[in-house]
Enzyme design. Structure first.
Site, short mmCIF file in Angstrom:
data_model
loop_
_atom_site.label_atom_id
_atom_site.label_comp_id
_atom_site.label_asym_id
_atom_site.label_seq_id
_atom_site.Cartn_x
_atom_site.Cartn_y
_atom_site.Cartn_z
N LYS A 144 0.82 -1.22 0.00
CA LYS A 144 0.00 0.00 0.00
C LYS A 144 0.85 1.27 0.00
O LYS A 144 2.03 1.26 0.25
CB LYS A 144 -1.01 -0.04 1.15
CG LYS A 144 -2.17 -0.97 0.78
CD LYS A 144 -3.33 -0.95 1.72
CE LYS A 144 -4.42 -1.88 1.16
NZ LYS A 144 -5.41 -2.23 2.16
N ARG B 121 -3.44 -10.28 4.58
CA ARG B 121 -3.91 -10.26 3.18
C ARG B 121 -2.77 -9.68 2.34
O ARG B 121 -2.44 -8.51 2.48
CB ARG B 121 -5.16 -9.38 3.10
CG ARG B 121 -5.78 -9.27 1.72
CD ARG B 121 -6.97 -8.31 1.76
NE ARG B 121 -7.60 -8.20 0.46
CZ ARG B 121 -7.19 -7.42 -0.52
NH1 ARG B 121 -6.14 -6.66 -0.36
NH2 ARG B 121 -7.84 -7.38 -1.66
N1 HH2 Z 1 -7.53 -3.78 0.78
C1 HH2 Z 1 -7.89 -3.71 -0.51
C2 HH2 Z 1 -9.02 -4.39 -0.98
N2 HH2 Z 1 -9.74 -5.16 -0.15
N3 HH2 Z 1 -10.12 -6.05 2.01
C3 HH2 Z 1 -9.76 -6.14 3.29
N4 HH2 Z 1 -10.47 -6.91 4.14
N5 HH2 Z 1 -8.69 -5.47 3.81
C4 HH2 Z 1 -7.91 -4.66 3.02
O1 HH2 Z 1 -6.95 -4.05 3.55
C5 HH2 Z 1 -8.25 -4.55 1.63
C6 HH2 Z 1 -9.39 -5.26 1.15
C7 HH2 Z 1 -7.09 -2.87 -1.45
O2 HH2 Z 1 -6.02 -3.59 -2.00
P1 HH2 Z 1 -6.06 -4.33 -3.43
O3 HH2 Z 1 -7.13 -5.36 -3.45
O4 HH2 Z 1 -4.72 -4.83 -3.75
O5 HH2 Z 1 -6.36 -3.19 -4.49
P2 HH2 Z 1 -7.68 -2.68 -5.21
O6 HH2 Z 1 -8.66 -2.29 -4.16
O7 HH2 Z 1 -7.20 -1.53 -6.04
O8 HH2 Z 1 -8.21 -3.81 -6.05
#
Ligand code: HH2
Length: 283
Positions: free
Chosen positions: A226, A261
């Site tokens: 992040k 995660r």
């Molecule tokens: N972070 C993201 C998405 N979903 N769910 C949970 N429970 N906790 C998190 O910290 C979290 C999440 C954001 O990261 P990412 O999926 O890599 O990116 P994007 O939202 O751009 O798909």
């Protein structure tokens, strides 16, 4: 509930007897901040999912909508089109636990029908229909904290006491979920790193992550790649933030967090195993 219990699903199980487990991120979106566009094709996504299982992921988190700051909402039909064939194909090939990263009940229902076991809801079950669905289907839920919405959340995040406010919000949502019939052992709390938070807020939440563990609910933390890691290290490309991510994972394991995660499963499994061995936590 013991932290080291096993959660059983109609298909498969999630075993916490060894301590912290890894949730591997599998975004089937064109615009996710880190892996956007890489796994839109179902074949590529299935291959990546199976690779993460081989690398040691206990959960595969399927994400059909990006929630990065400023991202656009994706209609349910499109989320279903992206996620469901992938979940079905993963199900044919592995018993790994699948979570669906969505706040839309229609999408969650289709995912549960296809064999997902966990609803990962960045709005912490804001929609009562989602709460009812999880209770009826015996699904586990991840309740995540977010200030604002992905469209607005980084405009002006503000807190007096970030840890206290996030904890109070999550505990209130968890009590609501339990009242709706979701058992405590199926409720995971997530401080929502990067969701309506400045770097200082993210760092404070990570420093205080033990307070979330002490609540007795299972805890999920998603700090992987992040932006705050980029701000600290100067790494502008998310894929360059693996070592920064490793620092957060080691800290979470040492604090007793149940699920981390992450995108880089192969690298983080070594971090988890080594930290676990040092800490030798007993249940
Ligand atoms: N972070 C993201 C998405 N979903 N769910 C949970 N429970 N906790 C998190 O910290 C979290 C999440 C954001 O990261 P990412 O999926 O890599 O990116 P994007 O939202 O751009 O798909």
């Amino acid at each position: 509930m013991g932290r080291r219990d096993v959660l059983e699903w109609p298909l498969g199980r999630l075993d916490f007897s060894g301590g912290t487990v890894i949730m591997g991120v599998l975004n089937v979106t064109p615009d996710s901040f880190s892996d956007g566009g890489r796994f839109l094709d179902t074949d590529a996504a299935v291959e990546r999912g199976l690779a993460m299982v081989n690398e040691g992921a206990a959960i595969i988190d399927v994400g059909p909508e990006s929630s990065r700051p400023g991202s656009q909402r994706v209609p349910a039909a499109e989320q279903i089109r992206r996620a469901i064939p992938l979940i079905e194909r993963l199900r044919e090939k592995t018993a790994v636990t699948v979570s669906i990263d969505t706040y839309l009940p229609e999408v969650a229902q289709a995912a549960l029908d296809a064999g997902a076991s966990i609803i990962n809801d960045i709005t912490a079950l804001a929609d009562d229909a989602m709460m009812r669905l999880a209770a009826e289907r015996g699904a586990a839920v991840v309740l995540m904290h977010m200030q604002g919405t992905p469209q607005t959340m980084q405009t002006d995040p503000h807190y007096k006491d970030v840890t206290r406010e996030v904890l109070e919000f999550l505990l209130a949502r968890a009590r609501r979920a339990q009242a709706a019939g979701i058992p405590k052992e199926r409720i995971f709390l997530d401080p929502g790193i990067g969701f309506g938070k400045r770097t200082e807020h993210n760092l404070q939440l990570l420093r205080d992550v033990g307070q979330f563990v002490k609540t007795g609910y299972r805890v999920v933390v998603g700090a992987s790649r992040k932006r705050f890691i980029g701000e600290i290290t100067g790494r502008t490309e998310p894929t360059e933030r693996v070592f920064g991510t490793a620092a957060t994972v080691a800290l979470c394991v040492a604090a007793g967090v149940d699920v981390v995660r992450v995108h880089d499963v192969a690298a983080m499994i070594d971090v988890v195993k080594t930290t676990r061995s040092i800490c030798q936590r007993e249940a």
